[in-house]
Design an enzyme around this catalytic site. Structure first.
Site, mmCIF file in Angstrom:
data_model
loop_
_atom_site.group_PDB
_atom_site.id
_atom_site.type_symbol
_atom_site.label_atom_id
_atom_site.label_comp_id
_atom_site.label_asym_id
_atom_site.label_seq_id
_atom_site.Cartn_x
_atom_site.Cartn_y
_atom_site.Cartn_z
ATOM 1 N N HIS A 183 1.211 -1.501 -0.087
ATOM 2 C CA HIS A 183 0.291 0.510 0.356
ATOM 3 C C HIS A 183 0.663 1.601 -0.216
ATOM 4 C CE1 HIS A 183 -3.381 -2.697 0.257
ATOM 5 N NE2 HIS A 183 -3.469 -2.978 1.735
ATOM 6 N N HIS A 228 -6.227 -7.444 -0.194
ATOM 7 C CA HIS A 228 -6.236 -6.215 -0.552
ATOM 8 C C HIS A 228 -5.419 -5.710 -1.537
ATOM 9 C CE1 HIS A 228 -6.820 -6.661 3.560
ATOM 10 N NE2 HIS A 228 -8.049 -5.320 3.630
ATOM 11 N N ASP A 245 -4.209 -12.922 3.860
ATOM 12 C CA ASP A 245 -5.367 -12.040 4.390
ATOM 13 C C ASP A 245 -6.589 -12.558 2.927
ATOM 14 O OD1 ASP A 245 -4.589 -10.245 2.352
ATOM 15 O OD2 ASP A 245 -4.784 -9.001 3.957
ATOM 16 N N ASP A 286 -2.663 -10.573 -2.156
ATOM 17 C CA ASP A 286 -3.137 -9.950 -1.239
ATOM 18 C C ASP A 286 -4.782 -9.403 -1.337
ATOM 19 O OD1 ASP A 286 -1.949 -8.434 2.063
ATOM 20 O OD2 ASP A 286 -3.570 -7.819 0.702
HETATM 21 ZN ZN LIG Z 1 -4.314 -7.067 2.940
#
Ligand SMILES: [Zn+2]
Length: 342
Positions: A158, A195, A282, A193
């Site tokens: 991120h 996200h 995740d 991931d």
């Molecule tokens: Zn994540």
């Protein structure tokens, strides 16, 4: 397969985290490292300490003012009367116009996209070692290893060229890809991931030499909200070199593997000479973020499928939060990928 990790990565211990406006314990805990180390060892990997690699490979993907901010903001923040124990932004530019604030508060808002990346006394050092683990893994692959694993924590995907966010400070996957570029004309980054890898996308958005592909929970109702949509395809010379594959919430193994085969088509057509896997765990059905429903067996199949690309591969740890199966999920991925045989 070699694995890289340094003890210093454990010292960053963020406390603050706002979830839907409510203060919660920060989920990016040092204990993640214990679980991931156990998972890597169960897959037969040997853990080595990386060397120091200076700022060079990090500055290759991050701006100098951002790195200066990360290194020095904590003591500056402490000098503000009444300031919080950790650096947490409270104002952000809606759009940047080129001006750069001189104050610590202004710079925190400029360089931090959300409240999930608090900076404390140990953050810079932990983030440096996390990035050096990625550099060391990339160098191992460049030296001829078929693959290597970097236990990067804090995670990185991120983090943009000059913005922290979502538990991330230095973009370890981007650093690894840029190191690999020394020997490889084209490098692909595959982000699995939960996200969207918004920082990684941002860093390479206008470049045709690094293909960025991300599978993730549909951001229309999920973090990071403003990035990760299918129509984000790159810009300028990078147009067509970014592929986002958003999945409906709670998607399990079958839709995830189907999206993965779409990702592979693009990656094969790009014909990269090396691959970086941004390995978040995740997407697991039992992860506290609860976005997707991949099983432990599913991670094994994902690892096996990625190994089938037959590319020199650097596996960089991204997310995956405390739950009983966190270590098992890493073992499953690495074993499916080929484990110590590779
Ligand atoms: Zn994540």
């Amino acid at each position: 397969m070699k694995a890289f990790y340094a003890e210093e990565q454990k010292r960053h211990d963020p406390k603050a985290f706002l979830s839907s406006g409510a203060p919660q314990p920060n989920p990016e805990k040092p204990e993640r490292i214990e679980r991931l180390l156990a998972g890597a060892r169960s897959a037969g990997l040997t853990i080595e300490r990386p060397g120091k690699h200076g700022l060079g490979p990090i500055a290759a993907v991050h701006s100098p003012e951002y790195l200066d901010f990360l290194e020095h903001i904590f003591p500056r923040w402490q000098r503000i009367e009444g300031a919080s124990a950790e650096v947490i932004p409270n104002i952000h530019p809606i759009a940047r116009n080129g001006s750069y604030p001189a104050s610590a508060v202004g710079q925190a808002g400029y360089h931090m996209s959300d409240t999930a990346c608090p900076i404390s006394a140990e953050t810079w050092n932990s983030a440096l070692w996390s990035a050096w683990s990625a550099v060391e893994a990339a160098e191992a692959v460049m030296a001829g290893a078929p693959s290597a694993y970097a236990l990067c924590r804090p995670p990185g995907h991120h983090a943009f060229a000059d913005v922290a966010g979502g538990f991330c400070f230095i973009n370890n996957s981007a650093v690894a890809a840029q190191v690999l570029r020394k020997n490889s004309a084209r490098v692909a980054i595959l982000d699995v991931d939960l996200h969207h890898g918004n920082g990684t996308q941002g860093i390479f958005y206008a470049r045709p030499d690094v293909l960025t592909v991300s599978l993730h929970a549909d951001p229309v109702r999920f973090y990071p909200f403003f990035w990760g949509h299918a129509d984000e395809r790159g810009e300028g010379p990078g147009l067509g070199y970014n592929l986002n594959l958003p999945l409906p919430r709670k998607s399990g193994d079958a839709p995830f593997l189907e999206a993965l085969s779409t990702a592979f088509q693009r990656i094969r057509a790009f014909a990269p000479e090396a691959l970086v896997v941004a390995l978040g765990l995740d997407a697991f059905e039992g992860d506290p973020f609860g976005g997707l429903s991949v099983t432990t067996q599913g991670f094994s199949r994902i690892g096996e499928a990625i190994a089938g690309l037959g590319l020199p591969t650097v596996i960089v740890q991204e997310g995956g939060y405390l739950c009983d199966a966190l270590g098992d999920n890493l073992t499953a991925f690495l074993t499916g990928f080929g484990g110590k045989q590779r």
